[in-house]
Design a protein around this motif. Structure first.
Motif, short mmCIF file in Angstrom:
data_model
loop_
_atom_site.label_atom_id
_atom_site.label_comp_id
_atom_site.label_asym_id
_atom_site.label_seq_id
_atom_site.Cartn_x
_atom_site.Cartn_y
_atom_site.Cartn_z
N GLY A 172 0.81 -1.21 0.00
CA GLY A 172 0.00 0.00 0.00
C GLY A 172 0.84 1.26 0.00
N LEU A 173 1.95 1.24 0.76
CA LEU A 173 2.82 2.41 0.79
C LEU A 173 3.49 2.64 -0.56
CD1 LEU A 173 4.01 4.61 2.61
CD2 LEU A 173 5.88 3.03 3.18
N ALA A 174 3.89 1.56 -1.22
CA ALA A 174 4.51 1.70 -2.54
C ALA A 174 3.52 2.27 -3.56
CB ALA A 174 5.04 0.35 -3.02
N SER A 175 2.25 1.84 -3.46
CA SER A 175 1.24 2.37 -4.37
C SER A 175 0.99 3.86 -4.14
CB SER A 175 -0.07 1.59 -4.20
OG SER A 175 -1.07 2.10 -5.05
N THR B 165 -17.27 4.17 -9.35
CA THR B 165 -18.00 3.13 -10.08
C THR B 165 -17.05 2.10 -10.69
OG1 THR B 165 -19.73 4.75 -10.59
CG2 THR B 165 -19.68 2.72 -11.89
N VAL B 166 -16.00 2.58 -11.33
CA VAL B 166 -15.05 1.66 -11.96
C VAL B 166 -14.33 0.83 -10.90
CG1 VAL B 166 -12.94 1.55 -13.34
CG2 VAL B 166 -14.76 3.13 -13.98
N GLN B 167 -13.99 1.43 -9.78
CA GLN B 167 -13.30 0.69 -8.73
C GLN B 167 -14.16 -0.45 -8.19
OE1 GLN B 167 -12.04 3.11 -5.46
NE2 GLN B 167 -10.90 1.48 -4.47
N LYS B 168 -15.43 -0.17 -7.91
CA LYS B 168 -16.31 -1.23 -7.41
C LYS B 168 -16.54 -2.31 -8.45
CE LYS B 168 -18.71 1.77 -4.12
NZ LYS B 168 -18.10 1.11 -2.95
N LEU C 170 -5.76 -2.73 -5.03
CA LEU C 170 -4.80 -1.84 -5.68
C LEU C 170 -5.04 -1.75 -7.18
CD1 LEU C 170 -1.52 -2.82 -3.80
CD2 LEU C 170 -3.04 -0.88 -3.36
N ILE C 171 -5.33 -2.89 -7.79
CA ILE C 171 -5.61 -2.90 -9.23
C ILE C 171 -6.90 -2.14 -9.53
CG2 ILE C 171 -6.11 -4.40 -11.19
CD1 ILE C 171 -4.32 -6.49 -9.95
N ALA C 172 -7.90 -2.31 -8.67
CA ALA C 172 -9.15 -1.59 -8.88
C ALA C 172 -8.96 -0.09 -8.75
CB ALA C 172 -10.20 -2.09 -7.88
#
Length: 407
Positions: free
Chosen positions: A96-99, A271-274, A307-309
């Motif tokens: 998460g920190l790297a992202s 919306t795209v994330q979900k 993370l991908i979402a």
């Protein structure tokens, strides 16, 4: 105080008068007055060995203080978490920190160059390809130093802090929901979007000041501080600070496009994330692999889909709203006497002298003088930005998998 002792109580002989069947079967009452010839030790009953009590014989110990036999573990003892579990927690935090580092720090040069291309109406090269964008970014860094593309990064964090703080304060002082529950209704959705809109209105002057810091050429900058963004934002609200030209648009004229862009960006990204998160979790394999890598795969399935979402949501929102962002940045920068780098070569500077009367006029002028592709100036920098982000995510995933398999 009335005594609770029965009238027939005579010491140890009180047990002789008991006719309770519960006591008759297991215990026989005896006393010093009994004439039967019995061993004096027989009438002494052994009290139960209650844990923690003092009714213990000499040399006996309560069971809770007894030591467990060697080789047998007690139930109360909690074993320390294995090294693999600690590594999973640490790796999850590191991912998460790297992202966040990639999204807010490493991507900042691409954001700076993209904004410069969007507001540069003089540019002949639109930088729709990442190749030309990287070439000019290299020339700017070579001519002005490595700080040329990292300017204004502190002000972007200030804007994010103002946005989060304003959203929290408004949600606490009003019934507008800050988060939507799973059982939402249209009223909650409207209230949530109204909260987002009010937040963007409050953060708008600070966003405008941050935009100026990011596109201003490093050649004429005088090393502004982090809090200068706050000072310039407050000065623009009250009409004080650095003098601007008469072409500066008032804040009320910038309110509508700023709120529309912010709310649309939030709606699209959410919306795209979900949707992406739902698809990834639905397509994830349910059966465990035959080898011993089920722990590795489970931890990858726990961290990386979110993370991908988030990556896909930001990419879709930035791509779809790129033309609106170009118009918005040109309106914010107009009349601020800003001098930017020449995005065609990277070795010169150019002034910004536009005379847009509003959103509609800006759209018509860009379409007439620069063509439809004029709304996508600097699009190659987005390709560079998200390619770098995807590479960091993939590299982090490989390192994470290697560490877990070797743990």
């Amino acid at each position: 105080m009335t005594s609770r002792r029965p009238d027939s109580f005579d010491g140890l002989g009180y047990s002789r008068g008991r006719e309770d069947p519960a006591y008759a079967g297991g215990y026989s009452g005896r006393s010093f007055n009994s004439s039967s010839n019995v061993n004096p030790q027989d009438w002494v009953t052994t009290p139960p060995d209650i844990p923690g009590s003092r009714n213990l014989h000499f040399g006996d110990r309560s069971p809770q203080f007894e030591k467990a036999p060697a080789g047998l573990g007690t139930e109360d003892t909690q074993p320390a978490p294995p090294p693999a579990e600690q590594l999973n927690r640490f790796a999850g935090f590191g991912i998460g920190l790297a992202s966040l580092f990639t999204e807010n720090v490493l991507a900042h040069p691409c954001i700076v160059f993209r904004r410069q291309c969007q507001v540069n109406y003089h540019a002949r090269c639109y930088h729709l390809s990442p190749v030309t964008a990287i070439s000019v970014m290299y020339n700017v860094t070579k001519s002005q130093g490595p700080k040329a593309l990292w300017k204004g990064m502190g002000s972007t964090f200030v804007v994010q802090g103002v946005t989060l703080g304003t959203e929290g304060i408004i949600s606490e002082c009003t019934p507008l929901p800050r988060e939507l529950s799973h059982k939402w209704n249209p009223k909650q959705v409207v209230g949530h979007l109204v909260l987002k809109g009010l937040t963007y209105v409050v953060a708008m002057p600070f966003y405008s000041a941050s935009l100026i810091e990011t596109v201003q050429s490093e050649i004429i900058r005088d090393n502004p501080g982090i809090l200068d963004c706050v000072k310039e934002g407050v000065g623009r609200v009250v009409g004080m600070g650095i003098p601007h030209s008469k072409r500066l648009l008032p804040l009320w004229a910038l309110m509508f496009p700023t709120v529309i862009h912010g709310v649309l960006h939030y709606v699209i990204s959410s919306t795209v994330q979900k949707l992406v998160l739902f698809l990834l979790r639905r397509r994830s394999p349910t059966k465990q692999p035959p080898d011993g890598s089920e722990t590795v795969q489970s931890m990858l399935d726990a961290y990386f889909p979110e993370l991908i979402a988030s990556f896909a949501a930001s990419l879709c929102a930035d791509v779809l709203l790129f033309p609106l962002e170009t118009v918005l940045h040109r309106l914010h920068i107009q009349g601020t006497r800003t001098i930017i780098d020449n995005t065609d070569l990277g070795f010169e500077v150019l002034p910004i002298n536009t005379q847009y009367e509003g959103v509609r006029d800006c759209v018509n002028v860009i379409r007439r003088e620069e063509g439809p592709l004029g709304f996508y100036k600097g699009f190659g920098s987005i390709v560079v930005q998200y390619s770098l982000h995807a590479a960091i995510l993939q590299l982090t995933k490989v390192i994470y998998s290697t560490l877990l398999q070797n743990a």
